[in-house]
Design a protein around this motif. Structure first.
Motif, mmCIF file in Angstrom:
data_model
loop_
_atom_site.group_PDB
_atom_site.id
_atom_site.type_symbol
_atom_site.label_atom_id
_atom_site.label_comp_id
_atom_site.label_asym_id
_atom_site.label_seq_id
_atom_site.Cartn_x
_atom_site.Cartn_y
_atom_site.Cartn_z
ATOM 1 N N ASP A 2 0.841 -1.189 0.000
ATOM 2 C CA ASP A 2 0.000 0.000 0.000
ATOM 3 C C ASP A 2 0.882 1.246 0.000
ATOM 4 O O ASP A 2 1.615 1.497 0.955
ATOM 5 C CB ASP A 2 -0.898 -0.016 1.241
ATOM 6 N N PRO A 3 0.845 2.078 -1.059
ATOM 7 C CA PRO A 3 1.697 3.274 -1.094
ATOM 8 C C PRO A 3 1.383 4.256 0.020
ATOM 9 O O PRO A 3 2.272 4.991 0.467
ATOM 10 C CB PRO A 3 1.413 3.875 -2.478
ATOM 11 N N LEU A 6 3.171 2.855 3.146
ATOM 12 C CA LEU A 6 4.611 2.962 2.952
ATOM 13 C C LEU A 6 5.071 4.421 2.970
ATOM 14 O O LEU A 6 6.130 4.735 3.530
ATOM 15 C CB LEU A 6 5.012 2.303 1.633
ATOM 16 N N GLY A 397 3.833 1.631 -4.974
ATOM 17 C CA GLY A 397 4.272 1.146 -3.673
ATOM 18 C C GLY A 397 5.667 0.554 -3.712
ATOM 19 O O GLY A 397 6.447 0.694 -2.764
#
Length: 453
Positions: A2-3, A6, A397
């Protein structure tokens, strides 16, 4: 990957590394000024030896803070473009003021502090120390003003989804700003006090009994002993302000699920958000109501009143307890050391051994408090204005994960190197004692007071 998660971890890692160094420089500048003024008043070269030992620490910390701050600012554009797009009209000027202060005031006059002793007049050297000390505090002022505005925004209006300033006084002096500023300045004072005391205790353990060591040790210990009760009071006032403006954060800090009176003070628990309860709870009856409302029947807000709009409980709950627990330990150690230094003019070896690792206790308390504050604002990036999820950029991500790994490796290496240099400086000072000449001064001139210039 999950960007959003992160990117949050990456920014958290970056700011965690960065804040370690302003936490030192903000207060260390004033300690250096104290050393310099004592030298001016007494002509005792031991004060200047203490000055030159710690001005090196200041310069190193300042450089680390600037470099880590620059990389952090890049992330506003790469990872969080929605932040500057939405509130850049307010965040931009405040960040610019801080950068101008840091680069044009602190950096310029730090050179005189490091290399100007006996090359410029004593008044100019002292003035440079004053300006650097003041510059660090002004820099902190602007950063705290912005961070506080993100917590309790005021003085703006939204136009087409963009924040525009309408009252800069209200923006800068928003409802939580004075409390946060005092809390941070005191935290920096405690961080520096324990760092000075810890490294001086290391010198003591290595047999250093020089006057410069004693002066630094006493300065660190007595300053810490004086500041910690003030910080406890300031923290209480800050908590009351948070209760007024961010009740959901207080509910998470106390792991209190239901609003009501006679709320216990939870000392230990494992908050379970899925079950909306605390496991293995150990609590003092009515304690939270007494602390927050100053009445055992005081009503404390509960998390169940803020479904989907309260921070993650576990990190906020434990971050707050680590901060408070470290503060209590600071109180015990600093007052114990102050007792022995004042009454017996010595330091027991067991206490000195404890003080060495306590030299980093300010960092631990600062980070724990910072996590409590920043995670406690979630899910908002700017409370009531911009949610964190709405500010993240369209970065893959995998890319964020790669740069996060590089950051973490670099930060670990830099931190090890930084701590190694601090230990090296302390041991070198212990070896040299009061025998080495001051920079630019011959041994025969050591006793000449600077006031004669």
């Amino acid at each position: 990957m999950d960007p959003l998660i992160l990117s949050r971890i990456q920014f958290g890692a970056n700011i965690s590394f960065h804040i370690l160094f302003p936490a030192i420089t903000i207060a260390l500048g004033w300690v250096l000024l104290f050393f310099k003024l004592r030298y001016n008043a007494t002509g005792d070269s031991a004060w200047m030896r203490a000055y030159f030992t710690w001005v090196k620490v200041f310069a190193l910390s300042f450089a680390m803070g600037v470099v880590s701050g620059v990389t952090m600012s890049f992330q506003f554009g790469t990872n969080w473009p929605g932040y500057m797009k939405t509130v850049g009209n307010i965040a931009g000027p405040l960040l610019a003021y801080e950068i101008l202060t840091a680069f044009f005031l602190e950096a310029a006059f730090l050179g005189i502090m490091l290399f100007g002793f006996r090359r410029v007049s004593n008044r100019i050297h002292t003035l440079a120390t004053v300006l650097v000390a003041g510059g660090t505090t002004v820099s902190a002022f602007w950063i705290i003003a912005l961070n506080s505005w993100m917590q309790t925004p005021a003085g703006f209006e939204m136009r087409d989804g963009v924040a525009h300033a309408v009252d800069w006084w209200a923006i800068v002096f928003n409802p939580s700003m004075p409390y946060r500023l005092v809390h941070m300045l005191l935290a920096s004072g405690l961080t520096v006090s324990f760092l000075i005391a810890g490294l001086s205790a290391l010198r003591y353990l290595y047999g250093d009994r020089s006057e410069s060591m004693w002066k630094a040790l006493r300065t660190g210990v007595f300053t810490a002993a004086m500041l910690i009760p003030i910080q406890i009071f300031a923290g209480d006032q800050h908590g009351l302000n948070t209760l007024e403006h961010q009740p959901q954060k207080i509910a998470a800090m106390e792991a209190n699920w239901n609003t009501g009176p006679n709320v216990p003070l939870v000392l230990f628990a494992l908050p379970d958000e899925a079950a909306r309860e605390n496991r293995f709870e150990i609590a003092i009856p009515d304690g939270a109501s007494l602390v927050l409302r100053h009445s055992t029947s005081g009503v404390v807000p509960g998390l169940n009143d803020y479904p989907g709009n309260h921070p993650p409980v576990f990190p906020v709950f434990w971050g707050f307890r680590i901060m408070v627990g470290t503060g209590v330990l600071m109180l015990i150690v600093s007052w114990s050391a102050a007792f022995f230094l004042k009454r017996r003019h010595s330091l027991p070896k067991p206490l000195a051994l404890i003080m060495v690792p306590m030299g980093l206790s300010g960092w631990l308390a600062t980070l724990a408090g910072w996590y409590t504050t920043e995670i406690g604002r979630q899910p908002w990036l700017v409370t009531g204005v911009l949610k964190t999820a709405d500010a993240v950029g369209p970065v893959a991500g995998s890319h964020v994960a790669l740069t996060l790994a590089v950051y973490l490796i670099l930060y670990v290496l830099l931190l090890i190197a930084y701590l190694g240099v601090l230990v090296h400086l302390a041991l070198k000072a212990a070896k040299d004692g009061d025998a080495s000449p001051l920079p630019g001064v011959m041994n025969a001139a050591l006793s000449q007071p600077a006031v004669s210039e």
